[in-house]
Each structure stands twice: as C-alpha cells, then as structure tokens.
Design a protein around this motif. Structure first.
Motif, PDB file in Angstrom:
ATOM      1  N   LEU A  76      33.654  72.916  70.175  1.00 15.62           N
ATOM      2  CA  LEU A  76      34.351  74.173  70.444  1.00 15.62           C
ATOM      3  C   LEU A  76      33.395  75.363  70.522  1.00 15.62           C
ATOM      4  N   VAL A  77      32.100  75.135  70.251  1.00 17.83           N
ATOM      5  CA  VAL A  77      31.105  76.217  70.300  1.00 17.83           C
ATOM      6  C   VAL A  77      30.634  76.324  71.750  1.00 17.83           C
ATOM      7  N   ASN A  78      31.401  77.014  72.559  1.00 16.90           N
ATOM      8  CA  ASN A  78      31.213  76.967  74.010  1.00 16.90           C
ATOM      9  C   ASN A  78      29.877  77.514  74.496  1.00 16.90           C
ATOM     10  N   ASN A  79      29.265  78.422  73.737  1.00 14.48           N
ATOM     11  CA  ASN A  79      28.009  79.045  74.176  1.00 14.48           C
ATOM     12  C   ASN A  79      26.768  78.317  73.692  1.00 14.48           C
ATOM     13  N   LEU A  80      26.937  77.182  73.019  1.00 12.25           N
ATOM     14  CA  LEU A  80      25.795  76.498  72.430  1.00 12.25           C
ATOM     15  C   LEU A  80      24.852  75.989  73.528  1.00 12.25           C
ATOM     16  N   ALA A  81      23.592  76.428  73.445  1.00 15.09           N
ATOM     17  CA  ALA A  81      22.573  76.013  74.419  1.00 15.09           C
ATOM     18  C   ALA A  81      21.533  75.093  73.796  1.00 15.09           C
ATOM     19  N   LYS A  82      21.396  75.155  72.479  1.00 14.90           N
ATOM     20  CA  LYS A  82      20.420  74.293  71.807  1.00 14.90           C
ATOM     21  C   LYS A  82      20.973  73.843  70.470  1.00 14.90           C
ATOM     22  N   LEU A  83      20.975  72.527  70.258  1.00 11.75           N
ATOM     23  CA  LEU A  83      21.354  71.945  68.980  1.00 11.75           C
ATOM     24  C   LEU A  83      20.192  71.082  68.526  1.00 11.75           C
ATOM     25  N   SER A  84      19.465  71.574  67.535  1.00 10.93           N
ATOM     26  CA  SER A  84      18.325  70.850  66.994  1.00 10.93           C
ATOM     27  C   SER A  84      18.600  70.576  65.522  1.00 10.93           C
ATOM     28  N   ALA A  85      18.946  69.311  65.213  1.00 10.70           N
ATOM     29  CA  ALA A  85      19.303  68.917  63.841  1.00 10.70           C
ATOM     30  C   ALA A  85      18.555  67.658  63.448  1.00 10.70           C
TER      31      ALA A  85
END
Length: 1001
Positions: free
Chosen positions: A474-483
């Motif tokens: 639902l985080v529509n603006n997410l461009a980078k997910l680094s986990a």
C-alpha cells in the motif's frame, strides 16, 4: 546634434498627427511619449500612454507632484520593455525616482549627471553592459543605486568615493573583475553595501570599510576575497547583517566581531578560517543566525552561544571537539541546529527541543553517545532528524512516533536497538527512513500502510524479524526497499507486485521462503532485484524477463528449481547470479558463454558448453545433429542473399560515381589541406556511412595519408550527384538546407578555437553540397552518454567535457566579433575526440548578433531541439546568448543526472523541471547519476547548481558563458577527490551503496 534633430522630428510628428491633442499635452508628456517610441513594448505595458490628457500623471508608472503636476517618479518595473536606457529622461527636471527593474534594457549606462534631483535609481535585472560610469557620483542627491543582475564589467571608477548622500549600493551578480577598492570606505552615508557574486580579482577586504559607521548590511558573498577578516569591521556598531561566505578567507575569526552589538546574522561559511570561536558572543544579544560551517575551526563550542536568542546555528564541517553545551537546550527560538562532521563527544542534552521549535536537526558524523533525546519534537515542528555515524544507543523514543512533521529520518550507523515504536513506520510525510547498521529488532509494523510519502526504506544490517507485512503493497510511492541482512521469514507478500514505482528490491541475507510471485512482471521500473541467501523455492517466474530496465539480478543461494526461463535473455544485465540453487536443463544459448560461467555454479542439473553435458539419449543427439544441419543450410542461404544485395548496392554506387562529373566540383578550403576533393568523392559509399540525420548523411573517409575526416553530405538535391529525396518535399526543403549550409560555412570557416569542431573545407556542385570536418573517434556526447557505453564516462571525464564545451561557447559569445549564437546547443552537437576532448559542432542554425544585441535576421520559426529550448524563446522568438546558456544548462544536467532531456518517466515535465521537483521532494541523491563514483559528490553538486543557474526561467538570472566557465573551473579546483577511507569504510558522507549520500544534501 542628431539626437536633438530626431527629438524635434518626433515633436513635429505629434503636432501634425494629433494637432488638437498635442496642444493640450504638456512638454513632459511629450518627453515620455518619446521614451515610449524608443523602447520595444511587446506586452503593451505602455498602452495607457497616449496624448489624450493634458498631463501624463495618470499613465502607468508615472507619479506627479500634486501641486505642480510635474513628473517626480517613473516606475516601469517588470514591464518586459527592451531597448537602450533613455538618457533624455533627465529633461524631467523634478524627476527623483527611476525604476526599470526586471526589464530588458540592453545598453551601457549613459551619462545621466544632468538628473540633478535623482534620489532613487533602480536598473536591476536587465541586460546592461559596459563599465560603471564615473559620472554617477555627480548625482549629488542620489541615495539608492541598484544595478543588480546585469552584465556590467570592469573596475570601480575612483569617483565612487565622492558620493555625498548614497545609502544603498547594490551590484550583485555582475561581471566586475577588479578588486574591492578602499575608497568605498569614504561613502560615510552608506547603510547597505552589496557586491556579492562578482568575479573580482583576488583581493583583501579593505580595512577602510570599517569607517562606514552607518552601515547596516554588508554582503560580500563569493567575491574572491583572500587574506584575513580585518579587525576594523568591529567598528560597525549599526551592522545587522554580515555575509562574507564563499570566499578564501583565512586566519582566526577576529574577536572584534563580538562587538557588533546590533548584528542579527553572521555568515562566514565556506572559507578557510581556523582557530577557535572567539569569546564574547554573549555581547551579541540580537544575534539570530550564526553560520561558520565548512571552515577549519577547532576547539569547543562556547557555552555563551547557547545564551543568545539564536534561531539558526550552523557549525558543521569543522574540527570542533568537546561536548555540546547542555544549555543549548534552553534556547527558546532555535529552529535549526547543524553541527555534523566535527569531533564532538558525549551525550546530547536530554531536554533538547523541549523549549525550542526545532525543524532541522543534524548531528551526523560526530562521536556522540547515549540515547536520543525524547523531546526533539516537543513543539511538533521537526522535519529532519539526521544522526548517522555516531554511537547513539538505546531505543527510538516513543514520542517520535507522533511527530507527524518529520519528512527525513537518518539514524544509520549507530548502536540503537529494540523494536520500532508503534506508529513510527507510518509517519505520513516521511520520504526517507534510514535505519541501516544498527541492532533494531521486531517486525515492520502494519502502520506502514499510512506512510503515504515514503520513497526510500533502508533498514539493512539489523535484527528485524517476522513476516514482511502485506501492507507494504500500500506504500504507493516506494522506490527503494533495502532490508538485507536481517532475520525476516515467511513468504514474500503478494501485494509487493502493486509497487509499480519500485526501482530497487534488496532482501538478500534473510530467511524468506516460498515461491516468487508471478505478478512480478508488473514492477516495470525495477532496476535491481536481489533475493540472494534466502530459502525461496519453486520456479523462476517468466515475467522477470519482461522487466526491461532490470540490470541487476541475484537469486543465488536459494532452493529454486526447474529450467532457466528463456525470457531472461532479453534483459540487459550488468550482474546475473543464479548460483547455488537446484536449477536443471540446458542453459539458454545467450548464457552458455564463458562470461557467464560463474553465474550458474552449484546447479548440478544444468548443462551446456560451460556447465557440463546433460548426458542425453541418442534421440536427443540425433535432434542436435538435425538442428545443426538445418542451421548450416539456413546460414548458407542468408550468406547468399546478403552477397547478392551487397553486390547490387556496390554496383549501383559505382554507376552513381561514374555519373558524377568531378570537374564541376568547387572546393573552398579554410585550412591548409593535404588532400583533394577527388580523394573525398571516391570514398562516399554506403560502407563508410557512420550517421544519418535530418540534414543528411555523415561518412568516415580515411585518406591516403592515414588520417580520417568526417564528411557531411546534405539532403535536398533532386538531380544526379546527390542522394535524391521525396519529390514533393525536396523543393520545400532545399531553401532550408541552403541556409543551413551557408550558416555552417560562414560560421565555422572563420572560427579558430580548440573546442569548436574544425571545418577543413566545403565541396559544392549545383546539386550537391559536402562539408569536410575533423573526425571525432568517440562520436557525440549524447550518443555516448545515453548508451550502454556511458560507463566509460566517469565524473572526471564528464567534468572535462563540460568545461571544454563551455569554453567553446564562451568563445562564440564573447571573443567572436560580432558574437555568434549557436541556437542548437545539445549533447548530440558536442563531439568527442580520442581523448574525450569536446568540440561544439553543427552550426546550421547559428546566427550572428549585431551591435545592438539582436540577431541579424528576425526568427520566424523556432530553432533548436525539444528539451533544450529556452522558455522565452519558445513564445517570443527572441534569441540571444541567454538562449544558448539555457540549452547548455540542460547539457550540464544531462551529464550530472545521466538522463535524457525528455523522458516518458518525467510525464509532462522536461529534465529541468524534473530535477527541480526531485531536489525539493527527495533530495540531491535522487538526481545524481547512480553510475558515478560518490566520492565526487561535492563537485557534482556544485556543477549541478551551475546547471540550474543556467536554466533559470528568467534570462536575466542566467550567467554569461564567460561566468559559467569561471564557475566550472572553480568547482573543479575547490573540490579535490574525497575517497579517503576511515576505519576500513568510506568516509561518513558516502554510503557503500551510493544512496542518499551526506547530510549536506
């Protein structure tokens, strides 16, 4: 005499044209009508100026004395007027106020010493040139002189020390190149002296300025000042604003500055000042802003600073040490505190922010310890919380989960631990949440669904665990997910395929399991996918092969099975790693090569030339032989067809060549030649074509001497001897091509400069035109920058290219007589030699500028290329050097960002608007080209700012090309390589992954 005669003719014109009206309009009105006729008025700003009234007192911008109806004030600000400054205004005997602010007045400043009653003169934001006239000092009543934002050059005339009543002198953003003279200290009436942003020669601050005891504002920003700050400035008891930033000042900050009892702000940043902050700041009871950042100061932060009513305190990028004074938390108005990149130790005051409305808080790259103060957002104003590279410990205070004003959070590289407070994940305005390299634990909270603005989520190298929540989708603006390098488990949430803006997905080094989602092909902007070192199983989805911008794919060390999808061959990958899985079957042909041999290790079921044999059945072998024979026959057929086509084309070219009557060619040389036109003509065949454009073909011709030249053969001919074009278009285009050929020859034929492409000669017949240039082995900047070869353009090479091109354009604008406007500056018209030296090329639409600053012919159509055209050119067709400077600014932005000037990703924006929007919303790290080494970030940021300055929407705010060259040279000289390492890691301001480098952004 001629001027008076023309004025007399103008008066006669009004008398005979409007006999009844002219008798009623007074003499001052007639003078103003003369002013109207001498200026260009495209917006009809002076439409109310007509002779229907006895006086001009009701006209726009005109004010009169109530008793005598005599004109006293003329304010034509922001009226888009153009033309020379009308010196005959001095005939208005009672005129005391003149303002032409923000117009296009384009002459030198004439002698206006006869304007005896003039008090206020504002000619800022125009196109004035030449030197400062010495007669300005003869205006005995002048109090206000503002010439900001022009192109005035030269030195100060000695007469400027004789002003008797002058209170304001502003010469910001001009081209003054002398030094700041001592005699300015004689103007004892001055209240404001602003000389900022001029290319002065290196010089000291005159100690005589300390004699200006009425001075309230002293701005000498970026004036190339050297030496020490004189003690005499401490005598300016009325001074409220002191700005000496962006210079080369050295030595200690003089203690006399603590005697400026009226000062409100002091800005000394970006110099080379040393020593400790002087004692005595407690005397400055009015001080609101102190910025001494980016110097070499040492020692402790004085405790007395914290007893001042400071609103902004910037001490970053020095060598300060010790602890932060606890009393700083008692400052009631402090909203900005930036002290990063020092050597400060100890704990932060735990009531920091309790009594002050903190908005920007940056203590990064120090040696602080202890917990994060719980009161940082007590007033609900905190927007940026930057605390990277310290040794903070403990948990994130639960009070910060309610800080809805936050938009940028960086807590990486500390010793923080515990679970993230409920609600902290879902702060609505945060676009950057970076918690990397701590010891945080627990899951990602479901409240992350409320993080409507979150674009960068960087939480690698922690101890987070549990399932990744479905709410991530639902985080529509997410461009980078680094986990990466955490302890997440369970399946990848199916909702992640809804993140259509996701560019980087890095989850390697966790305990995730299950199959990869089939809808992954919906992530069209995915550039990096790293799911290595997990427990994923099942097949590799075919949809990954449709991710057209994917260039990094790592699925190694999982439990994936089945065949490798053939669709992966369509990807343009820089990194591919599928090793240590359970994959089987034959390798796709494109991957069965030596260069990929390390990409599939640890998959015993795979087979191919570089992965071993599958050990197949006889039937499989027979099929292989049949496939081989079939391929041989097909290949032989293709060779035969290609051979026939090649023979036909060679024969046709031979027939054409025989038809050309070489004796009719006319050669015009511009340099000493070592070849003839016949040697050129013999090589104009299709095998030598290296480019095609809207104007023709370009051939590479290798001469008998071994030297190569480039030959442009223009389209448009309809007879033998040139390539024919469509008959319906040919006649319409022929005139355009003739004009382009003529412009190219007339312009390049007389130019001699190392950064302008060399035109050897031209060859013409009645029906064909050839231009012979020096050959550029590396082609055009645009082709190289926006291709797979852009990796060869590191930042030092890009910087060299942009400086070379700037020097070429500066030569056209300032050293050619008359000046030349290129009108089609773009990256494809910047050619590169074997050493990546740049040459400006393609002068087919170039125009000569006359003495009045106008092109020799009026423009009836727009010349240029989409994305490069200056906004004012597109709707006024008025062209001057400022149009070239805008286009060149776009080229700078191309080099810094690596992006095209027009891109579907920008939507309705172009590159300029995209850069401005992204800078405001996401920061500089989202703008800089990710392929460039981050150790050059400071230099890249300075060049980026130069590009933005060149692309200012207002032409008057764009610097001259000579100024651009100087700014670029200074950016390169002042920023040395910053690749030094600290404790085995890069310096704090550069992440290992290149993301969001530095608090200074």
């Amino acid at each position: 005499m001629l001027f008076h005669f023309l004025s007399f003719l103008l008066l006669l014109f009004f008398i005979f044209t409007f006999p009844s009206l002219s008798l009623s309009l007074n003499q001052e009105g007639l003078y103003l009508l003369q002013l109207k006729s001498s200026l260009s008025d495209p917006d009809s700003a002076l439409s109310s100026w007509n002779p229907r009234h006895p006086t001009p007192c009701n006209w726009r911008g005109v004010s009169c004395d109530a008793a005598t109806a005599s004109v006293t004030s003329l304010d034509l600000s922001n009226a888009n007027l153009a033309g020379p400054f009308p010196s005959f205004l001095c005939r208005l005997q009672n005129l005391s106020y003149i303002s032409f602010y923000f117009n296009n007045i384009n002459s030198t400043i004439p002698d206006i010493s006869t304007c005896r009653n003039l008090v206020h003169l504002d000619l800022s934001q125009n196109l004035l040139t030449g030197e400062l006239p010495h007669t300005l000092a003869d205006l005995l009543n002048l109090k206000y002189l503002d010439l900001t934002g022009n192109n005035i050059s030269g030195d100060f005339p000695a007469s400027f020390g004789r002003f008797q009543k002058l209170e304001v002198l502003s010469l910001v953003y001009n081209l003054l190149d002398g030094t700041i003279p001592a005699f300015l200290g004689n103007i004892s009436t001055l209240k404001m002296l602003n000389l900022s942003y001029n290319p002065f020669s290196p010089g000291r601050i005159p100690p005589e300025l300390g004699n200006l005891t009425n001075l309230e504002i002293l701005w000498l920003t970026e004036c190339n000042l050297v030496g020490e700050i004189p003690d005499s400035l401490g005598k300016l008891k009325k001074l409220a604003d002191l700005d000496l930033a962006l210079n080369h000042l050295v030595g200690n900050i003089p203690s006399s500055l603590t005697e400026l009892v009226s000062v409100v702000q002091i800005e000394l940043y970006n110099n080379s000042l040393t020593g400790e902050l002087p004692r005595g700041f407690s005397n400055l009871t009015n001080l609101r802003l102190l910025d001494v950042s980016m110097n070499r100061l040492t020692g402790k932060i004085p405790d007395e600073l914290t007893r001042l009513p400071l609103e902004s305190l910037n001490l970053y990028s020095n060598n300060l040490e010790g602890t932060l004074p606890p009393s700083i938390a008692d400052s009631p108005a402090l909203y900005e505190l930036r002290i990063f990149q020092n050597r400060l130790t100890g704990e932060l005051p735990q009531n920091l922010g309790k009594n002050s409305p903190l908005r920007w808080f940056d203590v990064s790259s120090n040696q602080f310890t202890g917990p994060i103060p719980t009161s940082l957002c007590e007033k609900g104003k905190l927007e940026e919380m930057l605390m990277i590279y310290n040794s903070f410990s403990g948990q994130i205070p639960s009070s910060l989960a309610n800080c809805r004003s936050l938009n940028r959070i960086r807590l990486g590289y500390n010793k923080l631990s515990g679970e993230i407070p409920t609600g902290f994940w879902g702060l609505p305005h945060v676009y950057l949440l970076e918690l990397v390299n701590n010891s945080f634990s627990g899951p990602i909270g479901k409240s992350i669904a409320n993080a409507a603005n979150l674009s960068l989520l960087i939480i690698s190298r922690n101890e987070f665990n549990g399932f990744l929540p479905e709410e991530l989708g639902l985080v529509n603006n997410l461009a980078k997910l680094s986990a990466s390098d955490n302890k997440f488990n369970g399946a990848l949430p199916k909702s992640i395929v809804n993140l259509d803006g996701l560019g980087i997905l890095d989850l390697h080094g966790n305990e995730l399991e299950g199959e990869l989602p089939n809808g992954i092909d919906s992530l069209k902007k995915l550039n990096e996918l790293n799911l290595a070192n997990n427990k994923f199983s099942g097949k590799i989805p075919d949809g990954i092969g449709s991710l057209s911008v994917l260039n990094y794919l790592d699925l190694s060390d999982n439990q994936l099975t089945g065949r490798i999808p053939l669709t992966l061959q369509s990807l343009k990958l820089n990194q591919l790693n599928l090793s240590n899985n359970l994959l089987s079957g034959e390798l796709p042909p494109l991957f069965d090569k030596d260069m990929y041999k390390n990409s599939f290790l640890g998959n015993p079921g795979l087979c191919g030339n570089y992965s071993g044999s599958c050990g197949g059945k006889d039937e499989d072998k027979l099929k292989g032989y049949v496939w081989l024979l079939r391929s041989i026959f097909i290949l032989a057929g293709l060779v035969f067809v290609v051979g026939v086509v090649w023979f036909y084309l060679k024969y046709r070219n031979y027939q054409k060549a025989k038809a050309i009557d070489k004796s009719k060619w006319t050669l015009m040389s511009f340099h000493k030649l070592g070849f003839s036109e016949y040697e050129i003509l013999d090589c104009l065949d299709e095998d030598n074509v290296i480019g095609r454009g809207s104007s023709g073909k370009v051939y590479k011709v290798v001469l008998s001497s071994g030297e190569a030249v480039a030959v442009k053969k223009l389209w448009g001919g309809l007879k033998k001897g040139c390539d024919s074009v469509d008959l319906e278009k040919g006649h319409a285009e022929s005139q355009v091509q003739d004009d382009g050929f003529q412009a190219e020859v007339e312009t390049l034929g007389k130019i001699r400069h190392k950064n302008i492409v060399k035109l050897w000669c031209s060859c013409t017949t009645r029906d064909c035109k050839l231009l012979v240039y020096e050959y550029m082995p590396n082609g055009s900047l645009g082709d190289l920058l926006h291709s797979c070869k852009s990796g060869s353009l590191g930042w030092p090479t890009r910087y060299k290219i942009i400086v070379d091109a700037a020097e070429g354009l500066s030569y056209l604008h300032h050293d050619c007589v008359p000046p030349i406007v290129h009108r089609d500056v773009k990256s494809n018209n910047i050619l590169l030699d074997g050493d990546f030296g740049a040459r400006v090329a393609d002068f087919g639409v170039a125009k000569v500028v006359d003495a009045a600053g106008k092109v020799a012919k009026s423009m009836s159509v727009i010349a240029g290329s989409c994305g490069y055209i200056a906004p004012e050119y597109a709707y006024t067709l008025r062209v001057n050097e400022k149009s070239d400077i805008y286009s060149f600014g776009v080229v700078i932005l191309e080099l810094v960002t690596g992006r095209l000037p027009i891109d579907p990703e920008f939507g309705e924006k172009d590159l300029v608007k995209w850069v401005c929007t992204t800078l405001n919303q996401k920061g500089v790290d989202y703008v800089l080209d990710s392929k460039l080494n981050p150790c050059f970030k400071e230099e890249m940021c300075k060049v980026l700012n130069i590009g933005l300055l060149c692309t200012s929407p207002l032409p008057i705010n764009r610097p001259s090309m000579r100024r651009v060259v100087k700014l670029l040279q200074e950016a390169g000289a002042e920023n040395q390589l910053k690749a030094a390492k600290k404790d085995g890691k890069l310096t704090p301001y550069y992440y290992e992954d290149g993301s969001d480098q530095g608090s200074v952004a």
